[in-house]
Structure formats: structure tokens, C-alpha cells
Design an enzyme around this catalytic site. Structure first.
Site, PDB file in Angstrom:
ATOM      1  N   HIS A  46       0.905  -1.105  -0.193  1.00 57.40           N
ATOM      2  CA  HIS A  46      -0.033  -0.033   0.034  1.00 57.40           C
ATOM      3  C   HIS A  46       0.886   1.258  -0.028  1.00 57.40           C
ATOM      4  CE1 HIS A  46      -4.233  -1.842   0.634  1.00 57.40           C
ATOM      5  NE2 HIS A  46      -3.328  -2.817   1.011  1.00 57.40           N
ATOM      6  N   THR A  47       1.928   1.028  -0.592  1.00 62.01           N
ATOM      7  CA  THR A  47       2.843   2.287  -0.759  1.00 62.01           C
ATOM      8  C   THR A  47       2.842   2.864  -2.141  1.00 62.01           C
ATOM      9  OG1 THR A  47       4.821   0.729  -1.262  1.00 62.01           O
ATOM     10  CG2 THR A  47       4.509   1.542   1.095  1.00 62.01           C
ATOM     11  N   ASP A  48       2.292   1.950  -3.028  1.00 65.12           N
ATOM     12  CA  ASP A  48       2.307   2.632  -4.525  1.00 65.12           C
ATOM     13  C   ASP A  48       1.696   3.817  -4.830  1.00 65.12           C
ATOM     14  OD1 ASP A  48       0.177   0.817  -4.250  1.00 65.12           O
ATOM     15  OD2 ASP A  48       0.716  -0.273  -5.877  1.00 65.12           O
ATOM     16  N   SER A  79     -12.231 -18.157 -21.469  1.00 65.42           N
ATOM     17  CA  SER A  79     -11.279 -18.300 -20.242  1.00 65.42           C
ATOM     18  C   SER A  79     -11.447 -19.759 -19.818  1.00 65.42           C
ATOM     19  CB  SER A  79     -11.332 -17.421 -19.190  1.00 65.42           C
ATOM     20  OG  SER A  79     -10.425 -17.665 -18.014  1.00 65.42           O
ATOM     21  N   ALA A 142      -5.444 -14.824  -4.893  1.00 59.26           N
ATOM     22  CA  ALA A 142      -4.517 -15.114  -3.839  1.00 59.26           C
ATOM     23  C   ALA A 142      -3.671 -13.871  -3.538  1.00 59.26           C
ATOM     24  CB  ALA A 142      -3.773 -16.200  -4.187  1.00 59.26           C
ATOM     25  N   GLY A 143      -4.084 -12.705  -3.938  1.00 58.97           N
ATOM     26  CA  GLY A 143      -3.165 -11.561  -3.682  1.00 58.97           C
ATOM     27  C   GLY A 143      -1.898 -11.521  -4.447  1.00 58.97           C
ATOM     28  N   SER A 145      -1.721 -10.919  -8.174  1.00 53.84           N
ATOM     29  CA  SER A 145      -1.738 -10.207  -9.361  1.00 53.84           C
ATOM     30  C   SER A 145      -2.405 -10.948 -10.268  1.00 53.84           C
ATOM     31  CB  SER A 145      -0.685  -9.499  -9.521  1.00 53.84           C
ATOM     32  OG  SER A 145      -0.514  -8.350  -8.241  1.00 53.84           O
ATOM     33  N   SER A 146      -3.266 -11.817 -10.350  1.00 54.00           N
ATOM     34  CA  SER A 146      -3.780 -12.514 -11.484  1.00 54.00           C
ATOM     35  C   SER A 146      -4.731 -11.398 -12.470  1.00 54.00           C
ATOM     36  CB  SER A 146      -4.700 -13.642 -11.002  1.00 54.00           C
ATOM     37  OG  SER A 146      -5.873 -13.066 -10.087  1.00 54.00           O
ATOM     38  N   ASP A 196       1.710  -3.979  -9.507  1.00 55.59           N
ATOM     39  CA  ASP A 196       1.555  -5.127 -10.212  1.00 55.59           C
ATOM     40  C   ASP A 196       1.795  -5.068 -11.508  1.00 55.59           C
ATOM     41  OD1 ASP A 196       0.505  -5.442  -7.633  1.00 55.59           O
ATOM     42  OD2 ASP A 196      -1.626  -5.515  -8.339  1.00 55.59           O
TER      43      ASP A 196
END
Length: 409
Positions: A46-48, A79, A142-143, A145-146, A196
Site C-alpha cells: 500500500h505504498t504505490d 477463459s 490469492a493476492g 496479481s492474477s 502489479d
């Protein structure tokens, strides 16, 4: 049998995407297959969007897209991870909340085409439709970045098919990353920062990407864990994870309000943390600011340890301490952890990890643990047992060597 989820080989991933395209969208062959990796962030959460620093690596796990050009302006999408076929007119695509809003996962695909035009990277008259088939071994939710992996795979494909030439160097890839961010923010409606997409398009094998989100500059930092006798275990907690449920947006809004109150453009500009905290009225906002400012400092220190030389025991311990402090800050000040993430971190640390922390946007998702080489299976087993004892869903695991960026397969 190993509990570690393997990444597909490039040949396997390309075959899967090609076969899906021809079996679902017609027998004509694809013009090509392109792939982009998920990412895991070593430190700097959460710095970006606060103009800060972060330090991601690209995963070996990738999203593959087989793409076939069309002569009209229609996009057909399928998909392996979703049901059905979607058909979308590119001329009707617009931002979320407008008449051109696109529902669901196709927003991450057609949003990239929309953003390339909106960013002025391609003249509208050169835009054509395409058929696209997607398959992926990047874990969903899953966090890791899919969504960015999908965007970046599409971006690298359209860059070639529309002859933009941007993927040839890092400056061009930076522009592609910006278009992908705009697609996610405006068309998909997820208020994420730019880490990401930068990791997926600009990372390098064997290196971590030190990203300065204030100016978009990057530096490649050595991160060859195998040479140091280390490995990075990713623990997918399987706890619910979604960035569009308002929690992420609330954190971002708090930071932006704090910056306005402090008279700075972003929290990166805060130099005296104690004075800044004194100037803020709301206890919750003070905690948010404390996390961001101290997390940016931890990223700088983490990168400094990697730059300083081989990862010996002392440096591994220093990295571990920074990871532990980062997790405590996210748990207590930013309040983005959850019971599953805390158990994963605590169990991995007790099992001998040099350090562990949650990674990604939080509210579920994954944790990472820095381990001596050869210990991943054992530590994963202990985490799995701890989850069972707590009544949690069974976690999943993968190893994360720093891997290559998006490219044609």
C-alpha cells in the site's frame, strides 16, 4: 507428492491457450501466444498509490493468452477459468459506471485496448477486434496479481499485433504498464496502484524490481535466492480476497485525505513522522499514515541489504526482521491482515523461517516466508496442520524464484 503448485512450462501454457482458442472460438490458428507473470511483493504494501517504494518480483506462474486478429472491431473472449463466451464491441467500451461499462473479467482484457487508445498509444483507426483465449496457473484471489497478469499478457499481445513497438525497451514497457493501470482503475473499477503491472512487464529473472512510485523509475536489485541457499515460499491462505469490496478504496481515501491535511502531494513527502502524526486528528488516519511512512523506510532498508553483498546468515536475519515488522504494521496500523494470514506468518516463523509477512492488498490472499533452501515442504506441512487445527480452509503453496517479465511465448 509435493504440496507445492508447479508453474507450467512455456510450451504447456501456450498449448493450453491455443487449444482453448481453436476448440471454443473456431479452428483458425492463433496469431500467437503471449504470457505475463503474476507477482509477489517482497515488501512495500500500500505504498504505490502513496508515491512510495515497493519491491516486487515476477512469479514463474503466468497467464497465457492466445490471440487471433479480426477484421472488425469485435472482441470474443473465453477463459479456462470462467464459463461461456463473451462478445464485446470495442466501440462500446467505456469506464465503469457509464453506459459502456463491461461486467466481469472481460473488463481486464478490453479495458487494455480501450486504455491504449485513451493514452494516445495507438490511433483509433488502427484498432481492430480480436479473439482471445485465456488460461492461467496464477492462483485466483490469492493476492498474486492474477488480474495484472491478464492485463499485461493482453498488452504485450496488442503491442505486437497493432505494431506499437513499446515492448522493445523498458521505457515503452513503462507506458504499457500505465495503460494497464488505467484499464484496471477506470474500466475494471479497481482502484489499485501501479506496482502489479510494473512487476509483470518490467521485472527481470533473478532480480527484484525496486519501483519508485513517485516518478515511476525502477532499479533492478539482486535477488538470486538459489545462489544464497534460500527459497521464498508463498502461502495462499484461500481466505476470501477481493479489491473491489471497498476496503482497499477506504485505505486509499484515508491516505489521500491525510496528505491533503498535511499539505503534501503524497505521503512519500512526509519527513517528520512524529510531527505529521501530531497534526492529524483521527486515530485511524494516524495509524494509516504511520504504516505507509515506516513501510517506505523498510523497503529502502530491505533493498540496501540486497545491494550490500551475498545473502549470508546475518543479512537473511536482517531481511527477516524487516518482514516481521512489515507484517506487524499491516496487521495493527493498516488493519489489512486476517486470522489466516496471521496464523500462516506465525507458524512459518516458528518453523524456522528467517521472516514472514502477508503480501498483496490484504483482506485475505497470501503470505510469504523466507526459508533456508529445502525447507519449503516441511514448513508448508506445518502451516497446513495449523490451518486444520484452526478450522480454516486448506491452504495452497508455491515457490517463488524471481522470474522473467511478460513476453511472446
Amino acid at each position: 507428492m509435493s504440496v507445492l503448485a508447479p508453474a507450467w512450462t512455456a510450451d504447456d501454457g501456450a498449448r493450453r491457450a491455443r487449444d482453448l482458442l481453436t476448440s471454443v472460438l473456431g479452428p483458425e490458428p492463433a496469431d500467437g501466444v503471449w504470457a505475463a507473470p503474476g507477482r509477489v511483493n517482497l515488501i512495500g504494501e500500500h505504498t504505490d498509490y502513496n508515491g512510495g517504494l515497493c519491491l516486487p518480483i515476477a512469479l514463474p506462474h503466468r497467464t497465457y493468452v492466445a490471440v487471433r486478429r479480426r477484421t472488425d472491431r469485435t472482441v470474443r473472449l473465453t477463459s479456462a477459468q470462467e464459463e461461456g463466451v463473451r462478445t464485446i464491441d470495442l466501440d462500446g467500451v467505456g469506464p465503469a459506471g457509464t453506459a459502456g461499462a463491461v461486467e466481469g473479467w472481460p473488463a481486464y482484457v478490453v479495458g487494455v485496448a480501450w486504455a491504449l487508445v485513451a493514452e494516445g498509444l495507438v490511433p483509433p483507426e488502427r484498432v481492430t477486434g480480436f479473439d482471445v483465449a485465456v488460461d492461467s496457473c496464477v492462483p485466483y484471489g490469492a493476492g498474486l496479481s492474477s488480474s495484472a497478469a491478464l492485463e499485461c499478457a493482453v498488452a504485450i499481445a496488442l503491442d505486437e499485433l497493432w505494431e506499437l513497438g513499446l515492448a522493445a525497451d523498458d521505457a515503452g514497457r513503462s507506458r504499457l504498464a500505465a495503460a494497464c493501470v488505467r484499464a484496471e482503475n477506470e474500466v475494471a473499477g479497481a482502484p489499485t496502484g501501479g506496482m502489479d503491472q510494473s512487476a509483470s512487464l518490467r521485472a527481470e529473472e533473478g532480480r527484484a524490481l525496486l519501483l519508485d512510485c513517485r516518478d515511476g523509475s525502477t532499479r533492478q536489485v539482486p535477488f538470486d535466492l538459489a545462489a544464497a541457499g534460500l527459497e521464498l515460499l508463498v502461502i495462499d491462505t484461500r481466505a476470501p480476497h477481493a479489491l473491489v469490496d471497498g476496503q482497499y478504496a477506504e485505505r486509499r481515501d484515508s491516505c489521500e485525505r491525510a496528505a491533503r491535511q498535511l499539505g503534501v502531494t503524497t505521503l512519500r513527502e512526509v519527513e517528520d513522522l512524529d510531527a505529521a502524526l501530531t497534526a492529524l486528528d483521527e486515530p485511524v488516519v494516524r495509524r494509516r499514515v504511520r504504516h505507509v511512512v515506516t513501510e517506505i523506510e523498510r523497503v529502502a532498508r530491505f533493498a540496501g541489504e540486497l545491494d550490500a553483498g551475498p545473502l549470508d546468515a546475518a543479512r537473511a536475519a536482517a531481511l527477516g526482521a524487516l518482514m516481521a515488522a512489515s507484517h506487524a504494521s499491516m496487521r495493527d496500523d493498516y488493519e489489512i491482515s486476517c486470522a489466516e494470514l496471521d496464523v500462516a506468518v506465525e507458524t512459518a516463523t516458528a518453523a524456522g523461517a528467517h521472516g514472514a509477512r502477508m503480501t498483496g492488498g490484504g483482506f485475505g490472499g497470501s503470505a510469504i516466508a523466507l526459508l533456508p533452501a529445502g525447507q519449503a515442504e516441511r514448513v508448508a506441512g506445518e502451516v497446513r496442520d495449523a490451518f486444520a487445527a484452526a478450522g480454516f480452509a486448506e491452504p495452497a503453496f508455491l515457490l517463488a524464484p524471481a522470474s522473467a517479465p511478460a513476453a511472446r511465448t
